[in-house]
Enzyme design. Sequence first.
Site, PDB file in Angstrom:
ATOM      1  N   GLY A  81       0.887  -1.079  -0.263  1.00 25.89           N
ATOM      2  CA  GLY A  81      -0.088  -0.009   0.108  1.00 25.89           C
ATOM      3  C   GLY A  81       0.778   1.203   0.108  1.00 25.89           C
ATOM      4  N   ARG A 145       0.570  -5.940  -4.842  1.00 27.54           N
ATOM      5  CA  ARG A 145       0.979  -6.625  -3.444  1.00 27.54           C
ATOM      6  C   ARG A 145       1.356  -8.070  -3.851  1.00 27.54           C
ATOM      7  NH1 ARG A 145      -0.998  -4.253   1.069  1.00 27.54           N
ATOM      8  NH2 ARG A 145      -2.193  -2.683   0.686  1.00 27.54           N
ATOM      9  N   ASP A 176       5.700  -7.448   5.340  1.00 26.04           N
ATOM     10  CA  ASP A 176       5.548  -8.882   4.290  1.00 26.04           C
ATOM     11  C   ASP A 176       6.550  -8.536   2.930  1.00 26.04           C
ATOM     12  OD1 ASP A 176       3.661 -10.170   5.691  1.00 26.04           O
ATOM     13  OD2 ASP A 176       2.125  -9.427   4.610  1.00 26.04           O
ATOM     14  N   LYS A 202       8.640   0.778   5.116  1.00 19.48           N
ATOM     15  CA  LYS A 202       7.560   1.548   4.816  1.00 19.48           C
ATOM     16  C   LYS A 202       5.905   0.958   5.598  1.00 19.48           C
ATOM     17  CE  LYS A 202       4.720   0.079   2.244  1.00 19.48           C
ATOM     18  NZ  LYS A 202       3.698  -0.340   1.606  1.00 19.48           N
ATOM     19  N   THR A 203       5.226   1.946   6.004  1.00 22.58           N
ATOM     20  CA  THR A 203       3.914   1.323   6.206  1.00 22.58           C
ATOM     21  C   THR A 203       3.531   2.648   7.035  1.00 22.58           C
ATOM     22  OG1 THR A 203       2.366  -0.041   7.481  1.00 22.58           O
ATOM     23  CG2 THR A 203       4.562  -0.158   8.351  1.00 22.58           C
ATOM     24  N   ASP A 205       0.866   2.239   9.176  1.00 24.56           N
ATOM     25  CA  ASP A 205       0.331   1.773  10.181  1.00 24.56           C
ATOM     26  C   ASP A 205       1.252   1.597  11.461  1.00 24.56           C
ATOM     27  OD1 ASP A 205      -1.780   0.766   8.796  1.00 24.56           O
ATOM     28  OD2 ASP A 205      -1.624  -1.092   8.593  1.00 24.56           O
TER      29      ASP A 205
END
Length: 555
Positions: A81, A145, A176, A202-203, A205
Amino acid sequence: MKISSLQTARLEYVPKLPKMLKNGITQIAVKEGSETKSVSDYEKIKELFPNTYGKKEVVFKKGKNTSTDKKQVVGVILSGGQAPGGHNVICGLYDALKSTNPENELYGFKGGPGGLLKDNFIIFDDEYINQFRNTGGFDILGSDRTKLETEEQFSIVTDVCKKHNINAIVIIGGDDSNTNAALLAEYFAANKTGIQVIGCPKTIDGDLKNEDIECSFGFDTATKTYSELIGNIQRDANSAKKYWHFIKVMGRSASHIALECALQTQPNICLISEEIANKKMSISEIADYICDSVVSRSEKNMNFGVVIIPEGVVEFVPEFSMLISQINELLAFKKADEFNKLSTWDEKYEFIVNGLTKEAVDVFNILPRNIQQQLFFERDPHGNVQVSLIESEKLFSAVVAQKLEERRKSGLYNGKFSVLHHFLGYEGRCAFPSNFDADYCYSLGYNAFVLIQYGYNGYLSKISNLSSSAINWIAGGMPITKMMNIERRHGKDKPVIKKALVDLNGNAFKYFKEHREKWAIETSYVYPGAIQYYGPSKVCDNTTITLALEKGSFD
């Protein structure tokens, strides 16, 4: 196409680098630390990664660059994402590569890992790169993804790299994606391909962090974007004084976003999934907790408020997890076909309650009908409930409304409860990166090239001391295997990067816990406003409150 004045100004912004990277490539020396080991499952991880396990941590310092002088051809992909700052990772990588040798080349593979497998690429040049400096989004290349995890895929990637004389791949992604980077690095090493793999964390979240990775990129910008919107909603709530706003924010596997937004805006209620799981709270208990705030504020004639809810909260409620598990089992095999043939909801309801245990039926009956139906009408290709699609903000507001009516009948509540719902998700994933993320990401990319130049493989680009000013940041790298453990996935033991959940003993949660009782009853709202890109450093370059609290730099 007309470009906004802000966009023009951002294209011209020069990201700040740590002092040791700012010296120039020729003045960057390497200092190796001690050998590393995985988070847990040491022997299993070592067995799976015999060529890349246990490598030493790396810190860069000022000194003579002793790396081998050769032409570098590097490939880069964006994976998973979107997160603000991804473009700057690529820009930093490109600038470091070109400043070392103008003949160096950077291949960008379009459409994420899938584009790498299809050999769909662009060779970057100044004209193309300069369009994307300091901008949000992943449109410089696009992403997907696709998981790189099979020998067949690794062989294809090897062939693609050899075709273009690529000697290193940079994978920009989350837990992941970087797990896949570690697997690819091991394959390259085992087969003596001479190709390196470097990852970048990266994220939005915020769950890709540990003692080495202080935060993943994008979290800063996303939480500041959401906090601006929450602050705007709070200002409206405090003006109109007639609505309770239930706001769901992204963060399925962890509540870092919700917690940071709460620290920035001081809402009346913020649910923390990890605490709910720790206390084994039921849906009813959570609703009572919210009701207490509603009633207390109503007694002060404040029939309004704000509730922040993490996206994945229901997965952390033990009784709800039990219900989901039974529903998945109920509709397994041919029973799903039997269920789908039923024409009315009453018939389907009867089918459901006859197939669940009494405990599961009791939980199911607490849920509003629209949520009950979502559990069955929104399913993944394997027939399982897609928990992320459940409108938990509507679930909790409905259960709260039911409980308030019960209190009203008992004479314990006499207020008004009008609700509005919001989901803040995509609004934060591609925002103009904050100065922090613009600087951090540029440094990550620049640093990734230094790791490549020194020949490291299976490493994550690491920038630390992030609560300080950028010039004092520390650049280096760590073996990806250091972050890994074994988890059960789809019935098999797999090596994965361990997700970082909210630490209930950490400074960020402790600060929240110390203040939330006051916030629940009083109107203590903070209105952060929009991200500021120009002006005093204390306004424009500030980090998240979470990071400041974790590093002891919060005033």
